[in-house]
Write a protein that holds these residues in place. Sequence first.
Motif, PDB file in Angstrom:
ATOM      1  N   LEU A 183      -4.647   2.489  -6.282  1.00  0.00           N
ATOM      2  CA  LEU A 183      -5.070   2.559  -4.869  1.00  0.00           C
ATOM      3  C   LEU A 183      -6.004   1.412  -4.524  1.00  0.00           C
ATOM      4  O   LEU A 183      -5.981   0.885  -3.406  1.00  0.00           O
ATOM      5  CB  LEU A 183      -5.728   3.910  -4.579  1.00  0.00           C
ATOM      6  N   VAL A 241      -3.617  -6.689   0.618  1.00  0.00           N
ATOM      7  CA  VAL A 241      -3.300  -7.300   1.918  1.00  0.00           C
ATOM      8  C   VAL A 241      -4.469  -8.171   2.412  1.00  0.00           C
ATOM      9  O   VAL A 241      -4.261  -9.340   2.769  1.00  0.00           O
ATOM     10  CB  VAL A 241      -2.891  -6.235   2.957  1.00  0.00           C
ATOM     11  N   PRO A 253       0.815  -1.217   0.000  1.00  0.00           N
ATOM     12  CA  PRO A 253       0.000   0.000   0.000  1.00  0.00           C
ATOM     13  C   PRO A 253       0.854   1.276   0.000  1.00  0.00           C
ATOM     14  O   PRO A 253       0.508   2.266  -0.661  1.00  0.00           O
ATOM     15  CB  PRO A 253      -0.816  -0.113   1.298  1.00  0.00           C
ATOM     16  N   GLY A 274      -3.849  -1.311  -3.719  1.00  0.00           N
ATOM     17  CA  GLY A 274      -3.279  -1.094  -2.385  1.00  0.00           C
ATOM     18  C   GLY A 274      -4.248  -1.451  -1.279  1.00  0.00           C
ATOM     19  O   GLY A 274      -3.857  -1.962  -0.231  1.00  0.00           O
ATOM     20  N   LEU A 275      -5.534  -1.210  -1.526  1.00  0.00           N
ATOM     21  CA  LEU A 275      -6.548  -1.461  -0.502  1.00  0.00           C
ATOM     22  C   LEU A 275      -6.894  -2.953  -0.405  1.00  0.00           C
ATOM     23  O   LEU A 275      -7.112  -3.482   0.681  1.00  0.00           O
ATOM     24  CB  LEU A 275      -7.811  -0.655  -0.841  1.00  0.00           C
TER      25      LEU A 275
END
Lengths: 553, 47
Positions: free
Chosen positions: A272, A279, A81, A275-276
Amino acid sequence: MSTLDWGVLLLTLGGIVVFGTWRSRGVHTTESYLRAGKDIRWWTIGLSVIATQASAITFLSVPGQAYQDGLGFVQFYFGLPIAMVLLSAIALPVYHRLDIYTAYQYLEQRFDRRTRQFTALLFLVSRGLASGLAIYAPALVLSAVLGWPVLWTNWALGAVTIVYTVAGGSRAVSRTQTAQMAVIFVGLLIAFGMAVSLFPPGFSFGRGVALAGALGKLEGVDTSLRLDTRYTLWSGLLGGLFVQLAYFGTDQSQVQRYLAGGPLAESRRGLLMNGLLKVPMQLFILFIGVMVFVVYQLTPPPLFFNRAELERVRASNPAEVAALESRHGELFAEKRRAIDGWMRGETSSAALRVAESRVEAVRKETGALVARTRPGADSKDADFIFVRFVLDHFPRGLIGLLVAVILSAAMSANSAALSSLGATTVVDFYRPRHPDASDARTLAVARGATAAWGLVAVAFASFASLLDNLIQAVNVLGSLFYGPMLGVFLVGFFLVRVGGRAVFWATVAGEIVVLAAAAFGHLGFLWYNVLGCAVVVGLAPLLQRISPRPSPT
Amino acid sequence: MAEPGPPGAPVRRSTGGEERWGRLYALLLGALALEIAGLWVLERVFR
């Protein structure tokens, strides 16, 4: 696999390919072939970026890794992220302003053509070879599962991907990846549900999580400062940031995905989104592995998850295998009694761990027997845990769907790689030599280059069995090139006084140092990334000072 | 949004749109911090 499984598998994969090809019809220009026409929306970019990184290895290896070591691997992604934020803020505006097709075009505008083509060459070599391994890894597992020769599964995996990638280019890759990700998400949810549904009556999901915790499988964050531990919070945040910056910022297979968005905002939102979601997605896949582990605490696991290999060993060593099986069964029964005691509050977690380690020791002993009996055979069975679990416990139809998930992941990652290899060959090598070539001619060359790289990847996959450890090979290969590649881009972005001559020789030196370290040193391969980047970023300003040339700024 | 400039120069940005992106970046990093904290707590609850 049953006829129903084959039907589900072929229908799912065929549907995805037809969907992608249909959605990418009308690709008649180089622009739409290489950059998807720059009209892909952010959610497609986000899914496409996730699908490109999630190869079949992710779905084969990661649950097995969680089965053995728990959730700790998720820490590798903690830097992602942060990397997405840095790339969105720093690299994306530059790439968009220059209106480029490949990341390496930036290097010619910033430095010179030599630096651009050398870096592009590093990418072609690393990604071309990695594509071969990315085909071979799932092909090997599939061949063990289906009983087909590995050469067949290599070609089955490679050929379909080559056909739709060559036909529809980057647009087909992005469109197909959305469908592939949908299949992957559905498959993962089903796998999770199936694992939990296999708990015996009266054994709740909460108890399953508690049992995993008692056996140390929920240890997801290691705050220790030990450098010899591969995955810690700090190596994930710092080392992971480094690897993800290099991969997403300089590897054309990813850059091509997010440059397919028209306005800067679409590309940014796509990154993004990655990135969100990344994980939690990795955590969920690891958690499935933990649930599979819980199932095998309550029902007997196989002695060795690579059944084909075990049967070969049994043929030459029946007595030893039978003895191991008998001991494995006794120790499992002992552990099962310990779990019952733990549920009643009579047995401690420590005693439970001892009972579990005894069962695991027999599995390791079996691996050692495989290595002894068949030198060169894969003595580790972690990559087979998830697929064995699916084949042994899933109902008909769902087995086909889960195999489709693994093949979808293989195809999505490989199609992105092939498309980016074709794009780099044309944009960074063909076009500079043939600036007057017509668009139709350039498009034909792009299709030819994509097909050629596909054939190279399958050919390399056919020889990959010569490598000792496949997953290790994939990781080491990327790390041999990413450091200098990231270094040259960092110099471009931040050291504005450094010119092309200095950065070119610094990059060459960085690559030589990394290759020498790999050949003669004892450095862990993740450190190659840091080393290569540090040499380029450290040496380039020095060379600029020694031999100053007018910089383009 | 990015403003035009020489190829090698650091990107200068206008403030309006970037503030919105800055908030999104902060949200994303906040989500990461929450995930790490959540994992840390999970491990300790079920140890």
